[in-house]
Enzyme design. Structure first.
Site, PDB file in Angstrom:
ATOM      1  N   GLU A   1      -5.181  50.990  57.925  1.00 47.15           N
ATOM      2  CA  GLU A   1      -4.096  49.660  58.866  1.00 47.15           C
ATOM      3  C   GLU A   1      -4.028  49.993  60.099  1.00 47.15           C
ATOM      4  OE1 GLU A   1      -2.128  47.316  54.856  1.00 47.15           O
ATOM      5  OE2 GLU A   1      -0.946  47.889  56.341  1.00 47.15           O
ATOM      6  N   LEU A   2      -3.917  51.020  60.044  1.00 47.81           N
ATOM      7  CA  LEU A   2      -2.969  51.941  61.345  1.00 47.81           C
ATOM      8  C   LEU A   2      -4.289  52.287  62.233  1.00 47.81           C
ATOM      9  CD1 LEU A   2      -0.639  52.846  62.349  1.00 47.81           C
ATOM     10  CD2 LEU A   2      -0.631  55.120  61.247  1.00 47.81           C
TER      11      LEU A   2
END
Ligand SMILES: *[C@@H]1O[C@H](CO)[C@@H](O)[C@H](O)[C@H]1NC(C)=O
Ligand SMILES: *[C@@H]1O[C@H](CO)[C@@H](O)[C@H](O)[C@H]1NC(C)=O
Ligand SMILES: *[C@@H]1O[C@H](CO)[C@@H](O)[C@H](O)[C@H]1NC(C)=O
Ligand SMILES: *[C@@H]1O[C@H](CO)[C@@H](O)[C@H](O)[C@H]1NC(C)=O
Length: 552
Positions: free
Chosen positions: A466-467
């Site tokens: 996600e990051l």
């Protein structure tokens, strides 16, 4: 006194006493309506000449001589050597002849009209000139009528320099039963007409006899050395383009000259004008003279040039100089205006500083207010679905239950229910199963913000993708903005990718669970500020007060 001179002196005294009021002049002028007399000047007293009779004749042109007697006119009286008129009238003009034995004398009488507008008749004045500071005496004594005079008044009229004959401002300056007079040292202000009006009774009738002196005061004949007033050199500060008047004045004698030495011939002084001089007499008979030099529209040529004014007298010359200097520029602004300007500038500066400080301090509120005011909405055209993708620690261990609650319950409650945003929360919005990595990537692409709920434990394998995906979008594609919420104080950021470090200072909000109880708190305002501008209707059915996280 020598013995030879004695008889002569006695004779003179006698003559004066007997002929004191006799009429010695040939041509006489009288004023109509006033008592008048003609008296023969005899060396012998009247009572000694009683032997031969006195006769009076009037010669009226072609009619020859007419003898005068009291019966020829009620206005005529004979009194010894005198012929009296009570009063004299215009038709009494003519030649009069006195005869006693072989002695005859004749006079030519002219009768002038009375001046109705004045206390005296201007055609009948006696002029005298007295030098200033010398003895001045004006007396109304009238020896012939002395015993008949009831009251005498003395009037003064100022000479009118512009219209000599219009003087009629008679002011009574003295009044006396017999003989009012003035005696003094002459001053210039004493100049004028002095009129004695004596009232007298004759046969029960009132008559006035007037006598007027025109007193002129002459200046002192002792010349002074004239001096110009002021210092020998005068520096005058001027501004270019303005006008200036140089005043040269002096105390001078009657015949002295004051002038400016300005040559105009070679055209060096085209803007310099010498004005008419002015003179005011002083009480000493001198003059205060002044002469103005006018310089219009001052140019550089007029500066540092010596304008000289000179007074010339019989025995002396005096000169003073005027030099024009350019006024310093600083002097252009008067002191008080300068000070006022400084104060106003300082006030404006303070106000601006205050305003800027306020704007910085309340930037978030102002932006929110502005968004609300114009109803700005930046979500309409970008084709994205979510306002924010929320990235958080998904492990639900006992240590990090609060983070989970915050991300899954509090954030949606506030941002979605209250402020009308649409969040993407993986756990809630993504159907389990399928290609998780692809799913996450496309969800982040469809979101406008990436909210990272940050804690020491955040970096786990699960969020790494996600990051990284979000950072790629944010930093490389520049399609998403990242909002960091520091959920628990993070002392060491080294576990985060260095690229995230770059964003840290700008978009980090610190969550302190016990403080953010209301929707109006600074935390939520700051979050809204970082969220995209969106025109939404908040759903107001939720409780206004947020649950205190620590209690949940
Ligand atoms: C002047 O006139 C007044 C009033 O007519 C009279 O009473 C007075 O005696 C007179 N004086 C003299 C000096 O003639
Ligand atoms: C005489 O002079 C007085 C003022 O002194 C004036 O009031 C009066 O009318 C005069 N009389 C005549 C007859 O001129
Ligand atoms: C010039 O100076 C004299 C004496 O100081 C003064 O009486 C006169 O009024 C002045 N003239 C002008 C025009 O200022
Ligand atoms: C004025 O006087 C000064 C000094 O006496 C002299 O140098 C100057 O030439 C004179 N200026 C004029 C215009 O006469």
């Amino acid at each position: 006194m020598h013995c030879r001179e004695l008889p002569l002196a006695l004779f003179v005294l006698m003559f004066i006493s007997t002929s004191e009021a006799c009429t010695s002049r040939f041509r006489i002028t009288a004023v109509e309506g006033e008592p008048f007399y003609l008296k023969y000047c005899s060396s012998l007293p009247e009572h000694e000449s009683g032997k031969s009779a006195v006769r009076w004749y009037k010669s009226s042109g072609s009619h020859g001589h007419v003898e005068l007697s009291p019966s020829s006119s009620p206005r005529i009286a004979l009194h010894g050597y005198a012929l009296e008129f009570w009063p004299v009238e215009l038709d009494d003009a003519g030649s009069y002849i006195f005869q006693r034995g072989n002695d005859t004398h004749n006079w030519k009488l002219n009768v002038t009209r009375r001046d109705k507008n004045s206390c005296f008749t201007k055609k009948l004045v006696v002029s005298r000139t007295v030098e200033v500071k010398q003895y001045l005496q004006v007396t109304c004594e009238n020896r012939y009528y002395q015993n008949l005079v009831n009251r005498t008044s003395l009037y003064k009229s100022l000479p009118n320099h512009w219209d000599f004959y219009s003087t009629n401002d008679c002011k009574k300056i003295a009044e006396n039963n017999k003989n009012p007079f003035i005696q003094k040292n002459a001053e210039f202000k004493d100049q004028g007409f002095y009129t004695c009006v004596s009232s007298l009774y004759h046969n029960g009738k009132l008559f006035n006899v007037t006598k007027t002196f025109n007193i002129a005061i002459a200046g002192d004949r002792n010349n002074i050395n004239p001096v110009l007033f002021g210092p020998e050199v005068n520096h005058i500060e001027v501004e270019l383009g303005k006008d200036v008047q140089l005043n040269c004045s002096a105390l001078i004698n009657d015949m002295d000259l004051v002038y400016w030495n300005v040559l105009k011939e070679n055209g060096t002084n085209p803007n310099v004008y010498e004005e008419e001089g002015m003179r005011i007499s002083t009480s000493e008979g001198k003059w205060h003279a002044s002469k103005i030099l006018r310089i219009e529209n001052i140019t550089e040529n007029n500066l540092n040039f010596s304008y000289n004014c000179t007074v010339v007298s019989e025995g002396s010359v005096d000169t003073i100089r005027f030099i024009l200097l350019k006024k310093e520029d600083m002097g252009d602004i008067p002191g008080h205006i300068f000070t006022r300007g400084m104060i106003i500038s300082a006030l404006v500066l303070v106000a601006v500083v205050c305003l800027v400080t306020m704007c910085v301090m309340y930037r978030v509120d102002l932006v929110l207010f502005y968004r609300h005011l114009i109803g700005r909405d930046e979500t309409l055209t970008d084709g994205k679905i979510y306002d924010a993708f929320v990235s958080y620690l998904k492990e639900c261990g006992p240590d990090h239950g609060e983070e989970h609650t915050f991300a899954v319950e509090i954030l949606p409650r506030v941002l979605e229910k209250h402020f009308g945003y649409k969040l993407c929360i993986f756990e809630r919005d993504v159907v389990p199963g399928g290609a998780v990595v692809d799913e996450i990537h496309s969800l982040i692409e469809k979101s406008r913000r990436l909210i990272i709920v940050l804690s020491e434990n955040y970096m786990s394998n699960e969020v790494r993708y996600e990051l990284e995906s979000g950072l790629h979008e944010a930093l490389v594609e520049r399609k998403i903005k990242i909002i960091l919420i520091e959920f628990t104080p993070v002392s060491n950021f080294t576990f985060l990718p260095q690229s995230l470090e770059l964003l840290k200072s700008h978009r980090v909000l610190k969550w302190k669970s016990d403080q953010y109880l209301s929707y109006d708190s600074r935390f939520w305002k700051n979050l809204l500020y970082l969220m995209p501008a969106k025109k939404v209707k908040p759903e107001r059915d939720e409780a206004e007060v947020l649950p205190v996280l620590s209690e949940s």
